[in-house]
Design a protein around this motif. Structure first.
Motif, PDB file in Angstrom:
ATOM      1  N   ASN A 130       0.826  -1.212   0.000  1.00 24.86           N
ATOM      2  CA  ASN A 130       0.000   0.000   0.000  1.00 24.86           C
ATOM      3  C   ASN A 130       0.861   1.263   0.000  1.00 24.86           C
ATOM      4  OD1 ASN A 130      -2.579   1.379   0.182  1.00 24.86           O
ATOM      5  ND2 ASN A 130      -1.856   1.979   2.224  1.00 24.86           N
ATOM      6  N   VAL A 131       1.933   1.237   0.810  1.00 28.68           N
ATOM      7  CA  VAL A 131       2.755   2.450   0.985  1.00 28.68           C
ATOM      8  C   VAL A 131       3.503   2.813  -0.294  1.00 28.68           C
ATOM      9  CG1 VAL A 131       4.818   3.310   2.189  1.00 28.68           C
ATOM     10  CG2 VAL A 131       2.970   2.250   3.488  1.00 28.68           C
ATOM     11  N   LYS A 132       3.852   1.807  -1.107  1.00 25.72           N
ATOM     12  CA  LYS A 132       4.738   2.084  -2.250  1.00 25.72           C
ATOM     13  C   LYS A 132       4.131   3.067  -3.254  1.00 25.72           C
ATOM     14  CE  LYS A 132       3.716  -2.158  -4.850  1.00 25.72           C
ATOM     15  NZ  LYS A 132       4.314  -3.435  -5.269  1.00 25.72           N
ATOM     16  N   LYS A 133       2.812   3.195  -3.257  1.00 26.06           N
ATOM     17  CA  LYS A 133       2.222   4.135  -4.223  1.00 26.06           C
ATOM     18  C   LYS A 133       2.646   5.583  -3.940  1.00 26.06           C
ATOM     19  CE  LYS A 133      -2.270   4.701  -1.872  1.00 26.06           C
ATOM     20  NZ  LYS A 133      -2.584   3.524  -1.079  1.00 26.06           N
ATOM     21  N   TYR A 134       3.066   5.851  -2.693  1.00 24.23           N
ATOM     22  CA  TYR A 134       3.461   7.227  -2.351  1.00 24.23           C
ATOM     23  C   TYR A 134       4.801   7.627  -2.977  1.00 24.23           C
ATOM     24  CZ  TYR A 134      -0.530   7.248   0.710  1.00 24.23           C
ATOM     25  OH  TYR A 134      -1.812   7.193   1.169  1.00 24.23           O
ATOM     26  N   ILE A 135       5.560   6.634  -3.467  1.00 24.54           N
ATOM     27  CA  ILE A 135       6.815   6.978  -4.173  1.00 24.54           C
ATOM     28  C   ILE A 135       6.505   7.913  -5.346  1.00 24.54           C
ATOM     29  CG2 ILE A 135       8.677   6.061  -5.617  1.00 24.54           C
ATOM     30  CD1 ILE A 135       8.662   3.560  -3.886  1.00 24.54           C
ATOM     31  N   LYS A 136       5.440   7.619  -6.053  1.00 28.38           N
ATOM     32  CA  LYS A 136       5.112   8.417  -7.253  1.00 28.38           C
ATOM     33  C   LYS A 136       4.799   9.862  -6.879  1.00 28.38           C
ATOM     34  CE  LYS A 136       5.207   4.680  -9.901  1.00 28.38           C
ATOM     35  NZ  LYS A 136       6.430   4.394 -10.615  1.00 28.38           N
ATOM     36  N   LYS A 137       4.150  10.060  -5.739  1.00 31.96           N
ATOM     37  CA  LYS A 137       3.832  11.436  -5.316  1.00 31.96           C
ATOM     38  C   LYS A 137       5.072  12.158  -4.807  1.00 31.96           C
ATOM     39  CE  LYS A 137      -0.139  12.478  -3.411  1.00 31.96           C
ATOM     40  NZ  LYS A 137      -1.213  12.628  -2.424  1.00 31.96           N
ATOM     41  N   GLN A 186      34.070  -9.831  -8.357  1.00 30.33           N
ATOM     42  CA  GLN A 186      35.161 -10.681  -7.850  1.00 30.33           C
ATOM     43  C   GLN A 186      34.798 -11.407  -6.553  1.00 30.33           C
ATOM     44  OE1 GLN A 186      38.219  -7.680  -7.639  1.00 30.33           O
ATOM     45  NE2 GLN A 186      38.600  -7.705  -9.842  1.00 30.33           N
ATOM     46  N   LEU A 187      33.890 -10.845  -5.760  1.00 30.99           N
ATOM     47  CA  LEU A 187      33.513 -11.480  -4.488  1.00 30.99           C
ATOM     48  C   LEU A 187      32.036 -11.868  -4.529  1.00 30.99           C
ATOM     49  CD1 LEU A 187      35.233  -9.111  -1.861  1.00 30.99           C
ATOM     50  CD2 LEU A 187      36.164 -11.168  -2.913  1.00 30.99           C
ATOM     51  N   SER A 188      31.755 -13.159  -4.573  1.00 31.47           N
ATOM     52  CA  SER A 188      30.355 -13.577  -4.706  1.00 31.47           C
ATOM     53  C   SER A 188      29.532 -13.174  -3.482  1.00 31.47           C
ATOM     54  CB  SER A 188      30.283 -15.094  -4.914  1.00 31.47           C
ATOM     55  OG  SER A 188      30.910 -15.732  -3.817  1.00 31.47           O
ATOM     56  N   GLU A 189      30.234 -12.915  -2.376  1.00 29.20           N
ATOM     57  CA  GLU A 189      29.562 -12.489  -1.154  1.00 29.20           C
ATOM     58  C   GLU A 189      28.852 -11.135  -1.335  1.00 29.20           C
ATOM     59  OE1 GLU A 189      31.158 -11.594   3.383  1.00 29.20           O
ATOM     60  OE2 GLU A 189      32.605 -12.053   1.832  1.00 29.20           O
ATOM     61  N   PHE A 190      29.360 -10.309  -2.254  1.00 25.30           N
ATOM     62  CA  PHE A 190      28.828  -8.950  -2.418  1.00 25.30           C
ATOM     63  C   PHE A 190      28.440  -8.705  -3.881  1.00 25.30           C
ATOM     64  CE2 PHE A 190      31.944  -8.714   1.106  1.00 25.30           C
ATOM     65  CZ  PHE A 190      31.041  -8.452   2.133  1.00 25.30           C
ATOM     66  N   PRO A 191      27.301  -9.256  -4.308  1.00 26.62           N
ATOM     67  CA  PRO A 191      26.902  -9.103  -5.706  1.00 26.62           C
ATOM     68  C   PRO A 191      26.478  -7.669  -6.025  1.00 26.62           C
ATOM     69  CG  PRO A 191      25.159 -10.160  -4.442  1.00 26.62           C
ATOM     70  CD  PRO A 191      26.322 -10.000  -3.506  1.00 26.62           C
ATOM     71  N   TYR A 192      26.409  -7.363  -7.301  1.00 21.69           N
ATOM     72  CA  TYR A 192      25.947  -6.035  -7.739  1.00 21.69           C
ATOM     73  C   TYR A 192      24.446  -5.911  -7.507  1.00 21.69           C
ATOM     74  CZ  TYR A 192      24.840  -2.059 -10.721  1.00 21.69           C
ATOM     75  OH  TYR A 192      24.388  -0.852 -11.184  1.00 21.69           O
ATOM     76  N   ASN A 193      24.040  -4.778  -6.989  1.00 22.23           N
ATOM     77  CA  ASN A 193      22.627  -4.489  -6.805  1.00 22.23           C
ATOM     78  C   ASN A 193      22.244  -3.355  -7.750  1.00 22.23           C
ATOM     79  OD1 ASN A 193      20.090  -3.709  -6.001  1.00 22.23           O
ATOM     80  ND2 ASN A 193      20.545  -3.748  -3.809  1.00 22.23           N
ATOM     81  N   GLU A 194      21.320  -3.660  -8.654  1.00 13.80           N
ATOM     82  CA  GLU A 194      21.008  -2.709  -9.716  1.00 13.80           C
ATOM     83  C   GLU A 194      20.151  -1.541  -9.228  1.00 13.80           C
ATOM     84  OE1 GLU A 194      19.280  -4.556 -13.177  1.00 13.80           O
ATOM     85  OE2 GLU A 194      19.150  -2.622 -14.225  1.00 13.80           O
ATOM     86  N   ASP A 195      19.515  -1.697  -8.082  1.00 14.86           N
ATOM     87  CA  ASP A 195      18.718  -0.574  -7.565  1.00 14.86           C
ATOM     88  C   ASP A 195      18.717  -0.629  -6.051  1.00 14.86           C
ATOM     89  OD1 ASP A 195      16.418   1.050  -6.638  1.00 14.86           O
ATOM     90  OD2 ASP A 195      16.184   1.375  -8.796  1.00 14.86           O
ATOM     91  N   THR A 196      19.230   0.430  -5.420  1.00 13.67           N
ATOM     92  CA  THR A 196      19.459   0.392  -3.974  1.00 13.67           C
ATOM     93  C   THR A 196      18.328   1.053  -3.171  1.00 13.67           C
ATOM     94  OG1 THR A 196      20.724   2.452  -4.188  1.00 13.67           O
ATOM     95  CG2 THR A 196      21.980   0.386  -4.209  1.00 13.67           C
ATOM     96  N   SER A 197      17.191   1.335  -3.829  1.00 11.66           N
ATOM     97  CA  SER A 197      16.141   2.060  -3.093  1.00 11.66           C
ATOM     98  C   SER A 197      15.364   1.160  -2.142  1.00 11.66           C
ATOM     99  CB  SER A 197      15.186   2.755  -4.070  1.00 11.66           C
ATOM    100  OG  SER A 197      14.564   1.813  -4.908  1.00 11.66           O
ATOM    101  N   GLY A 198      15.410  -0.158  -2.358  1.00 13.84           N
ATOM    102  CA  GLY A 198      14.693  -1.071  -1.466  1.00 13.84           C
ATOM    103  C   GLY A 198      13.291  -1.365  -1.964  1.00 13.84           C
ATOM    104  N   GLY A 199      12.356  -1.568  -1.024  1.00 15.35           N
ATOM    105  CA  GLY A 199      10.970  -1.846  -1.404  1.00 15.35           C
ATOM    106  C   GLY A 199      10.846  -3.137  -2.180  1.00 15.35           C
TER     107      GLY A 199
END
Ligand SMILES: Cc1cc2nc3c(=O)[nH]c(=O)nc-3n(C[C@H](O)[C@H](O)[C@H](O)COP(=O)(O)OP(=O)(O)OC[C@H]3O[C@@H](n4cnc5c(N)ncnc54)[C@H](O)[C@@H]3O)c2cc1C
Length: 587
Positions: A130-137, A186-199
């Motif tokens: 429900n809360v995620k719709k407020y991202i657009k506003k 190089q470190l599989s422990e720390f993969p690339y995250n394409e979007d860090t905003s969460g949700g």
């Protein structure tokens, strides 16, 4: 209109009085005054943000606090989990509040954070779906200051394009960015995250910082929500106005009403009283809101009685449950860094000149470009003793921020040397602290005790994060860059690492929880699921203090979403008393 003197007020009665023109307060002020019939007064203790260069130039943010006229200049009481140390506890004291003073990192929390709030309050309206719709506003994704191609650095569908606050990807390439990205391969422990905003997207892994910056300048609640509403005749903002107390204005059934607000320009000025016809909304931030409640007789009865404050609403949850993230600067000696540039006033001056003229260059950039989040391994022995405190199995325990210069709060940069700092942070703390009044004088700073690192879990997480920082720089990407750990980071035994942590850790500036929300029926907490203060009438809290658990991210984004939804709750209550209101979506 922004007023500077109480004598400029043309009336002392408004529909709503909002206390604090900070991150949350200005969202609510904007949304409520969309209705031209509604009048709103915002009372702000601090000063204007206009022309305050460190509040505007992103890279200079660290100059705005601590120990300035734009900071509340709080300190924490001696911390027993940190060798008895005390240190600064910055909070913005200017229009925009901490959104004008923070380091611009912009995220929304994990879906599990919000789902836990829904569970705690019994209100599915707080769930992520429900809360995620407020991202657009709220959000307006804009090009980065250097105009580079950001494809693959964020996922556009997770973001807003026409909201109030500008958000952008890094605007100036830092020498370590490519190395950090190479590490993810190089470190599989720390993969690339394409979007860090969460949700809807996992927070785990390393990616690019999204910042509340647009066109090379800070985007705060003042430069967005307030600037876009300031011409409305029904909105009045008074700065230099410190709220000293709420007054009981009557009763409603068994509840005491609090629709009168006392404020003062300085310790020596007379106090004035303003009245709200509908509601008073406390948005003074975790410290300010807690202090105002307690000064008004809403709090722990025994603490209040000890100061001879008449107890109007006895609630021991007020000022309890203080939660914060913990900041651990791990410094390495490096082959090159920005320290040389930062020590050279003529080069720094030229960079500021470039920013002043074009709003480009390093000063247009945030203080870091890359960061990431991680969990303890699920087989960690600590989980035999402690239930996982993260908000869910996909939410992080710790964070890492990569910086190619010296970033130790409170410790001046050495006169020589080149440094890289991997700040690691405890994100799922189990220690809980308190905020209490020092005296009945509203201009006295309260006693802030985050009670950091007083549980085994908290020290274990930071210890693991320190060890991980060394695994990171052991990746090939750093072979010709990192020389050695600096100072006590060279510790190897657990005992020595713990001592190093307790001697160097401090705050990530994210206090929450001292006016926690819980369901109406629950005896715990300070506000109900509609953010109305329990045991009181006419009084709502909308700021970081209401989060019952700390979000797993930097906290301004969650505060913005909270304030957007709170505005809808307040508007809905204009139509229906809370108890009879249909779900918001049906209105
Ligand atoms: C130095 C620093 C760096 C940070 N970095 C980041 C970051 O990079 N990313 C991130 O997401 N978060 C960051 N944060 C945290 C984030 O900014 C806060 O969690 C968030 O802004 C809090 O919003 P709020 O509305 O609860 O309070 P605030 O924004 O602090 O607003 C409270 C307002 O109330 C006013 N006030 C207080 N008491 C009174 C009174 N008695 N009378 C009248 N007015 C009063 C204050 O002056 C202030 O304007 C940082 C914070 C700081 C201080």
């Amino acid at each position: 209109v922004i007023l500077t003197q109480p004598s400029q007020l043309i009336t002392l009665e408004y529909d709503y009085i909002i206390i604090g023109a900070g991150t949350a307060g200005l969202v609510v002020a904007n949304r409520l005054t969309e209705d031209t019939k509604i009048t709103v007064l915002v009372l702000e203790a601090g000063v204007s943000d206009e022309g305050v260069v460190p509040a505007i130039a992103p890279f200079l943010a660290t100059m705005l606090t601590p120990n300035t006229a734009y900071d509340w200049n709080y300190t924490v009481v001696p911390q027993k989990g940190m060798h008895g140390r005390t240190f600064s506890y910055p909070r913005g004291r200017l229009l925009g509040g901490s959104s004008s003073a923070n380091y611009n990192f912009h995220q929304y929390g994990s879906a599990e954070d919000w789902d836990r709030y829904a569970k705690e309050t019994g209100d599915p309206g707080w769930a992520w779906n429900n809360v995620k719709k407020y991202i657009k506003k709220h959000e307006k994704i804009v090009p980065s200051a250097d105009g580079h191609d950001t494809s693959g650095q964020f996922i556009p569908s997770l973001h807003g394009s026409s909201g109030e606050v500008s958000v952008s990807l890094p605007g100036f390439n830092l020498s370590i960015d490519a190395r950090v990205m190479a590490t993810t391969g190089q470190l599989s422990e720390f993969p690339y995250n394409e979007d860090t905003s969460g949700g809807d997207h996992s927070l785990l892994g390393i990616g690019f910082v999204q910042s509340s910056i647009g066109k090379g300048v800070r985007s705060s609640s003042s430069t967005s929500y307030l600037a876009n509403a300031n011409s409305r005749p029904n909105l009045t903002v008074l700065i230099n106005a410190t709220v000293v107390k709420l007054l009981q204005s009557g009763t409603k059934g068994a509840l005491k009403s609090f629709r009168s607000v006392q404020f003062s320009s300085s310790p020596d000025s007379v106090t004035m009283t303003v009245k709200a016809r509908k509601e008073v909304i406390l948005s003074a931030g975790t410290i300010g809101t807690t202090q105002i409640l307690q000064l008004s007789g809403i709090g722990n009865a025994s603490d209040l009685k000890a100061l001879n404050i008449p107890v109007l609403v006895d609630n021991p949850a007020v000022g309890a449950n203080l939660i914060d993230h913990v900041y651990m600067p791990n410094v390495f000696n490096a082959q090159e860094s920005l320290d040389t540039f930062l020590r050279d006033s003529s080069r720094l001056g030229a960079a500021i000149e470039e920013w002043t003229t074009n709003k480009t260059g390093i000063i247009a950039n945030n203080v870091a470009n890359t960061f990431g989040f991680a969990r303890l391994p699920s087989n960690s022995s600590i989980f035999k003793a402690v239930a996982d405190p993260a908000s869910g199995p996909k939410s992080p325990h710790w964070e890492m921020i990569f910086s190619n210069f010296w970033t130790c709060p409170g410790i001046a940069r050495p006169a020589t040397g080149k440094f890289m700092t991997i700040v690691t942070a405890l994100i799922s703390p189990t220690s809980r602290g308190t905020i209490k009044l020092r005296s009945t004088n509203p201009f006295d700073k309260p006693l802030i005790d985050p009670n950091y690192l007083t549980t085994e879990f908290d020290i274990v997480v930071l210890r693991e994060s320190v060890k991980a920082s060394k695994r990171i720089v052991a990746a090939p990407a750093w072979a010709d860059y990192v020389i050695s750990p600096f100072g006590r980071l060279s510790a190897t035994s657990d005992v020595d690492i713990d001592n190093y942590i307790r001697g160097a850790a401090s705050t990530v500036f994210h206090p929450v929880g001292t006016a926690a929300m819980s369901s109406s029926g629950s005896k715990s907490g300070v506000v109900n699921e509609n953010l109305l203060v329990k045991g009181a009438d006419g009084l709502r809290i909308v700021d970081a203090s209401v989060f019952p658990f700390i979000p797993s991210v930097h906290t301004q984004g969650p505060v913005y979403l909270l304030a957007e939804r709170a505005s809808d709750l307040i508007k809905a209550d204009q139509l229906y008393p809370s108890a009879e209101r249909p779900p918001l979506d049906e209105l």
